[in-house]
Design a protein around this motif. Structure first.
Motif, PDB file in Angstrom:
ATOM      1  N   SER A   1       0.818  -1.219   0.000  1.00 56.80           N
ATOM      2  CA  SER A   1       0.000   0.000   0.000  1.00 56.80           C
ATOM      3  C   SER A   1       0.849   1.266   0.000  1.00 56.80           C
ATOM      4  O   SER A   1       0.362   2.331  -0.373  1.00 56.80           O
ATOM      5  CB  SER A   1      -0.953   0.007   1.198  1.00 56.80           C
ATOM      6  OG  SER A   1      -0.264   0.327   2.393  1.00 56.80           O
ATOM      7  N   ILE A   2       2.105   1.155   0.405  1.00 53.35           N
ATOM      8  CA  ILE A   2       2.960   2.350   0.442  1.00 53.35           C
ATOM      9  C   ILE A   2       4.037   2.365  -0.637  1.00 53.35           C
ATOM     10  O   ILE A   2       4.792   3.322  -0.733  1.00 53.35           O
ATOM     11  CB  ILE A   2       3.628   2.522   1.828  1.00 53.35           C
ATOM     12  CG1 ILE A   2       4.598   1.378   2.118  1.00 53.35           C
ATOM     13  CG2 ILE A   2       2.601   2.680   2.917  1.00 53.35           C
ATOM     14  CD1 ILE A   2       5.615   1.697   3.173  1.00 53.35           C
ATOM     15  N   CYS A   3       4.110   1.320  -1.445  1.00 50.52           N
ATOM     16  CA  CYS A   3       5.175   1.225  -2.450  1.00 50.52           C
ATOM     17  C   CYS A   3       5.248   2.424  -3.389  1.00 50.52           C
ATOM     18  O   CYS A   3       6.327   2.817  -3.800  1.00 50.52           O
ATOM     19  CB  CYS A   3       5.025  -0.049  -3.267  1.00 50.52           C
ATOM     20  SG  CYS A   3       5.733  -1.478  -2.460  1.00 50.52           S
ATOM     21  N   ASP A   4       4.127   2.980  -3.740  1.00 47.81           N
ATOM     22  CA  ASP A   4       4.116   4.090  -4.690  1.00 47.81           C
ATOM     23  C   ASP A   4       4.016   5.452  -4.012  1.00 47.81           C
ATOM     24  O   ASP A   4       3.881   6.472  -4.676  1.00 47.81           O
ATOM     25  CB  ASP A   4       2.961   3.918  -5.685  1.00 47.81           C
ATOM     26  CG  ASP A   4       3.198   2.720  -6.595  1.00 47.81           C
ATOM     27  OD1 ASP A   4       4.355   2.509  -7.005  1.00 47.81           O
ATOM     28  OD2 ASP A   4       2.231   1.992  -6.881  1.00 47.81           O
ATOM     29  N   VAL A   5       4.095   5.463  -2.697  1.00 48.03           N
ATOM     30  CA  VAL A   5       4.041   6.725  -1.956  1.00 48.03           C
ATOM     31  C   VAL A   5       5.448   7.315  -1.904  1.00 48.03           C
ATOM     32  O   VAL A   5       6.395   6.618  -1.522  1.00 48.03           O
ATOM     33  CB  VAL A   5       3.507   6.491  -0.519  1.00 48.03           C
ATOM     34  CG1 VAL A   5       3.544   7.774   0.293  1.00 48.03           C
ATOM     35  CG2 VAL A   5       2.094   5.916  -0.562  1.00 48.03           C
ATOM     36  N   PRO A   6       5.621   8.578  -2.291  1.00 48.99           N
ATOM     37  CA  PRO A   6       6.956   9.191  -2.176  1.00 48.99           C
ATOM     38  C   PRO A   6       7.434   9.142  -0.721  1.00 48.99           C
ATOM     39  O   PRO A   6       6.630   9.287   0.211  1.00 48.99           O
ATOM     40  CB  PRO A   6       6.730  10.635  -2.629  1.00 48.99           C
ATOM     41  CG  PRO A   6       5.487  10.590  -3.445  1.00 48.99           C
ATOM     42  CD  PRO A   6       4.641   9.495  -2.854  1.00 48.99           C
ATOM     43  N   LEU A   7       8.714   8.931  -0.526  1.00 50.58           N
ATOM     44  CA  LEU A   7       9.257   8.782   0.829  1.00 50.58           C
ATOM     45  C   LEU A   7       8.881   9.940   1.735  1.00 50.58           C
ATOM     46  O   LEU A   7       8.506   9.739   2.890  1.00 50.58           O
ATOM     47  CB  LEU A   7      10.779   8.615   0.775  1.00 50.58           C
ATOM     48  CG  LEU A   7      11.276   7.315   0.156  1.00 50.58           C
ATOM     49  CD1 LEU A   7      12.797   7.327   0.038  1.00 50.58           C
ATOM     50  CD2 LEU A   7      10.805   6.113   0.942  1.00 50.58           C
ATOM     51  N   ASP A   8       8.982  11.163   1.220  1.00 58.88           N
ATOM     52  CA  ASP A   8       8.664  12.329   2.046  1.00 58.88           C
ATOM     53  C   ASP A   8       7.180  12.457   2.365  1.00 58.88           C
ATOM     54  O   ASP A   8       6.801  13.258   3.213  1.00 58.88           O
ATOM     55  CB  ASP A   8       9.171  13.620   1.388  1.00 58.88           C
ATOM     56  CG  ASP A   8      10.685  13.743   1.477  1.00 58.88           C
ATOM     57  OD1 ASP A   8      11.287  13.115   2.374  1.00 58.88           O
ATOM     58  OD2 ASP A   8      11.261  14.470   0.657  1.00 58.88           O
ATOM     59  N   ALA A   9       6.342  11.672   1.683  1.00 55.58           N
ATOM     60  CA  ALA A   9       4.903  11.731   1.931  1.00 55.58           C
ATOM     61  C   ALA A   9       4.442  10.641   2.900  1.00 55.58           C
ATOM     62  O   ALA A   9       3.271  10.610   3.267  1.00 55.58           O
ATOM     63  CB  ALA A   9       4.140  11.618   0.615  1.00 55.58           C
TER      64      ALA A   9
END
Length: 125
Positions: A25-33
């Motif tokens: 679920s977080i793979c495509d979330v930018p690190l800073d987000a």
């Protein structure tokens, strides 16, 4: 994580396991987000420590008692980082010491948070 070129974890057969489902679920979330809970979970699970530890420390530098589930959540999660990590990452080790000092100066820090900070100080020597 994908934007940084971090490989995906192994595929999941049925997706009913919460940790792999969270990871995907977080793979495509930018690190800073990433939220503080996601960062803390990644650190606790020792997932991509070279990124997740730096993110946790960055958030703690801005807010020493940060946490989503509870105050000091990312600080507590750093206790799961292997002690062998810190000597190999002197910049993060120095940031950790700065964070620990800031946490110990916080008047709102509970005894448990102070204890976590002291345990981290000993572990990261």
């Amino acid at each position: 994580y994908r934007e940084k070129g971090i490989p995906e974890s192994p595929p999941i057969s049925d997706g009913k396991y919460s940790l792999p489902a969270w990871y995907f679920s977080i793979c495509d979330v930018p690190l800073d987000a990433l939220g503080i809970e996601d960062i803390s979970k990644a650190v606790r699970q020792n997932i991509h420590l070279e990124h997740s530890v730096a993110l946790a420390l960055k958030r703690l530098q801005a807010e020493p008692l940060a946490g989503e589930m509870y105050k000091g959540e990312p600080l507590c999660s750093l206790k799961s980082v292997p002690t062998s990590y810190w000597p190999k990452h002197p910049i993060e080790q120095q940031s950790l010491n700065t964070v620990i000092n800031a946490v110990l100066q916080e008047t709102d820090a509970t005894d448990a948070i102070r204890q976590d900070a002291e345990e981290l100080r000993r572990a990261a020597v």
